[in-house]
Write an enzyme that holds these catalytic residues in place. Structure first.
Site, PDB file in Angstrom:
ATOM      1  N   GLY A 100       0.816  -1.208   0.000  1.00 51.02           N
ATOM      2  CA  GLY A 100       0.000   0.000   0.000  1.00 51.02           C
ATOM      3  C   GLY A 100       0.854   1.264   0.000  1.00 51.02           C
ATOM      4  O   GLY A 100       0.459   2.291  -0.568  1.00 51.02           O
ATOM      5  N   GLU A 123       2.532  -8.357  -1.578  1.00 50.66           N
ATOM      6  CA  GLU A 123       1.218  -8.955  -1.258  1.00 50.66           C
ATOM      7  C   GLU A 123       1.129 -10.438  -1.570  1.00 50.66           C
ATOM      8  O   GLU A 123       0.436 -11.186  -0.890  1.00 50.66           O
ATOM      9  CB  GLU A 123       0.105  -8.212  -2.005  1.00 50.66           C
TER      10      GLU A 123
END
Ligand code: NAD
Length: 702
Positions: A100, A123
């Protein structure tokens, strides 16, 4: 305030300040959203710089929030506000901009980074597809092939490489705030305009099948059994083929699906389990920090040398002791060769190697123990030898030092009784190669003090290992489950006439890197026999227990090193070949033990190997030899090659449902696979109440 808004002349600065690593939570997003709106509304502001205070740029999403559901304002909304800002928005990166964090940076119009900054999209390691536009913006910035590589690899790249790929515009100096403001000044002077990433379509081109296959091939090991990579491809394809809004919507959907997938649940379970095992019930973090300045390792064999390297790697002055000068020399040569190989592979520099080597002194005397903070013995697995040694060390060492044994099969409680200070004696069960393997079983003996446990956890942390505190029972946690469960079943199936290669293939298909028979041959079949012979002095097992392996040991068929074990090997070749003589040998052995041949399906192979782990795991929990079911999962995923994406044996059992696990275990018993196929009482009780191992852990935590 999580995000401080400041004016520096005509440039605004949004400074994120959420220690320790600026993980993104709702307050960070709200602060950024507000900054974008203020910068847009204020005519006196010509540009906006986003930077972070502390040691790093935003290091990623707050994972707890992902688990419970993202709060408002959402990622997409916040990042759109940055991208839509009518003034240039600049991200100034330092430390690690991950997940993020990097998605925020990519939504900005320009990016600069300190030379040491690293950027990545990790991720995939949690089975998640990024959901804040990462898979749509990254291909626009660096092209779809490079984006695929970054998303599949998961590991970060450095600033120089990021500049090369045009992920960032400039590598700047060390101070992210000053450099970010200066970069903004230069951009304004040059008349730079906002440059929304979504509009950068020049590098978008279709992603070719050969490129995809080549990327998967490069990461074949980490992708085995996984599925997130296919979501990544789908999402990047949407970026290259569909309009921005459509791509973003597809990414959002795939990302939400990925969060619910069994794979992601399992990977996140292990991630949190690894953090959790450092928190031991009843043990407070040491009030006063304990410094490990000097360590002594006794025994310069396979384990001692690996442990010495692990200590040196962690910056600890280490003395390696062996009573035999020749053994010491051999050990030191092994260490030197090992570090030289690291230099050759480009992992460390020659200078770093010199430092690492100088940190390990050799000695044939125990004198160095006199001023050691930590002593670890790794001599032969012999109770009397170890007891005598521990007694001598205990008498030499400062009162406040920690005394550890690397025993894999002896009772720590009995070992400790040889000393005057059994409270400071603890098991540090390293796994081979000790400088590489992440698992460290911390064995709590009957008299081990809480302080010693807390210190052992410090050792684990310092050595960057995952320390799991276990009780002092047969084989501790990992080896007991391996010997009484997984490998016992594999051995028994051999005795029942199942071909070794079928067992291995089934377990490799389940997700283990290597099947049990190949592991056995590679490690040396005698190694297991030796460990078991120590353990069997403590507990009884039936006559068929590992009888194939132990008979092979007796015949000198010790595995790869002997050219013959369960498989046969051509000289100089590690390929495991089928051996017709082995089949004959097994038939005779089975007849002698009255074991009839059985047809066993691939599914049954997997079921027996894995459910036996679960059943013993349940006993271990009931016996309080592991604090949590999740600790057992950590042991198996970090030390024994259980596929991480299945979450470890206990989590895997939860996904099956414990009532099903119980009935399958019963069925295996009824099929005549032995007395040991009886559901553990604790497992039965959980199943009866409709509970899971996760419930067991939750109830304990209360
Ligand atoms: P090894 O045989 O390779 O080395 C043992 C070394 O200890 C030898 O160099 C020997 O000279 C030295 N030694 C023996 N007695 C000594 C004494 N009194 N003082 C000083 N040095 C002495 O053994 P290893 O495989 O490294 O195993 C060591 C310990 O680690 C054992 O307790 C073993 O059970 C445990 N362990 C081994 C493994 C593994 O995979 N090999 C894994 C975990 C734990």
């Amino acid at each position: 305030m999580t995000v401080v808004f400041e004016r520096h002349g005509d440039v605004a600065l949004a400074l994120v300040d959420r220690p320790p690593v600026n993980a993104i939570d709702p307050s960070v997003r709200a602060g950024l959203l507000d900054a974008a709106q203020r910068a847009a509304a204020d005519p006196a502001i010509l540009a906006l710089v986003i930077a972070c205070r502390g040691r790093t740029f935003c290091s990623g999403a707050d994972l707890e929030e992902l688990n419970s559901g993202v709060q408002s304002p959402g990622y997409v909304e916040t990042l759109a506000a940055l991208e839509d800002c009518p003034k240039p928005v600049i991200a100034s990166l330092h430390g690690t901009a991950l997940g993020g964090g990097l998605e925020i940076a990519m939504a900005c119009h320009y990016r600069c980074a300190t030379p040491g900054a690293r950027m990545g999209m990790p991720e995939i390691t949690l089975g998640i597809l990024p959901g804040a536009g990462g898979t749509q913006r990254l291909p626009r910035l660096i092209g779809p092939a490079a984006a695929l590589e970054m998303l599949v690899q998961g590991a970060p790249i450095d600033a120089a490489r990021a500049r090369e790929l045009q992920l960032i515009d400039e590598v700047v100096g060390e101070d992210p705030v000053a450099e970010g403001l200066a970069f903004a000044g230069r951009l304004l002077a040059a008349g730079a305009k906002p440059r929304p990433t979504r509009e950068l379509t020049a590098r978008l081109r279709p992603l070719g099948e050969p490129e995809i296959q080549a990327t998967f091939e490069r990461h074949a090991r980490s992708l085995k059994g996984r599925s997130t990579q296919h979501l990544i491809v789908k999402s990047i394809r949407a970026a290259t083929e569909k309009p921005w809004g459509e791509g973003l919507r597809l990414e959002a959907k795939l990302s939400a699906d990925s969060l619910l997938s069994p794979e992601s649940r399992a990977l996140r379970h292990v991630f949190f389990a690894e953090r959790e095992c450092a928190r031991v019930p009843g043990i407070e973090p040491a009030a006063r920090p304990w410094e490990i300045r000097r360590a002594v390792v006794v025994g310069a064999g396979t384990m001692g040398t690996g442990i010495a390297m692990a200590l040196s790697d962690a910056g600890i002055e280490t003395t390696l002791v062996d009573r035999e000068a020749a053994a010491l020399e051999r050990g030191q040569r092994m260490i030197a060769d090992n570090y030289a190989a690291s230099v050759q592979r480009g992992r460390i520099t020659t200078e770093a190697m010199q430092v690492l080597l100088q940190r390990i002194r050799g000695s044939v005397e125990l004198d160095a123990a006199r001023d050691a903070d930590l002593v670890i013995e790794a001599v032969f697995e012999d109770m009397q030898l170890k007891r005598t040694l521990l007694q001598r060390l205990d008498a030499l060492m400062p009162e406040d030092a920690l005394l550890a044994s690397n025993t894999s099969s002896l009772s720590l409680t009995t070992l400790a009784q040889a000393t005057q200070h059994p409270g400071r004696v603890i098991g540090l069960h390293f796994f081979s190669p000790a400088n590489i393997m992440r698992l460290l079983e911390i064995v709590r003996g009957g008299a081990t003090s809480n302080q010693s446990i807390s210190r052992a956890l410090t050792v684990a942390k310092k050595l960057r290992k995952i320390g799991v505190v276990v009780g002092d029972g047969f084989g501790f946690v990992g080896n007991r489950m391996m010997l009484d469960g997984y490998f016992r079943e594999a051995d028994l199936m051999l005795l029942q006439g199942v071909a070794p290669a079928r067992i291995d293939a089934a377990m490799e298909a389940f997700g283990f890197a290597m099947g049990p028979n190949r592991v056995n041959d590679m490690a040396g079949i005698d190694v297991g026999t030796r460990v078991r012979s120590e353990l069997l002095k403590r507990e009884q097992r039936p006559a068929t227990y590992h009888v194939v392996s132990d008979s092979l040991t007796a015949l000198g068929r010790l595995g790869q090193k002997a050219g013959r074990g369960i498989y046969r090997y051509e000289p100089g070749n590690r390929a495991a070949l089928e051996d017709p003589e082995f089949a004959d040998f097994v038939r005779e052995l089975a007849a002698r033990h009255g074991v009839a041949p059985r047809q066993v399906s691939d599914e049954e192979i997997q079921r027996r190997c894995v459910l036996s782990l679960v059943n013993i795991g349940a006993d271990i929990l009931a016996e309080r030899l592991a604090y949590r079911a999740s600790d057992i999962d950590v042991v198996w995923t970090s030390g024994y090659g259980f596929p991480r994406w299945r979450g470890g044996p206990m989590h895997y059992a939860d996904t099956l449902g414990l009532d099903r696990v119980v009935s399958q275990i019963r069925a295996l018993g009824e099929a005549g696979n032995g007395e040991h196929w009886r559901p553990a009482a604790s497992l039965e009780a959980l199943a009866r109440e409709g509970k899971s191992f996760a419930d067991w852990d939750r109830e304990l935590a209360r």
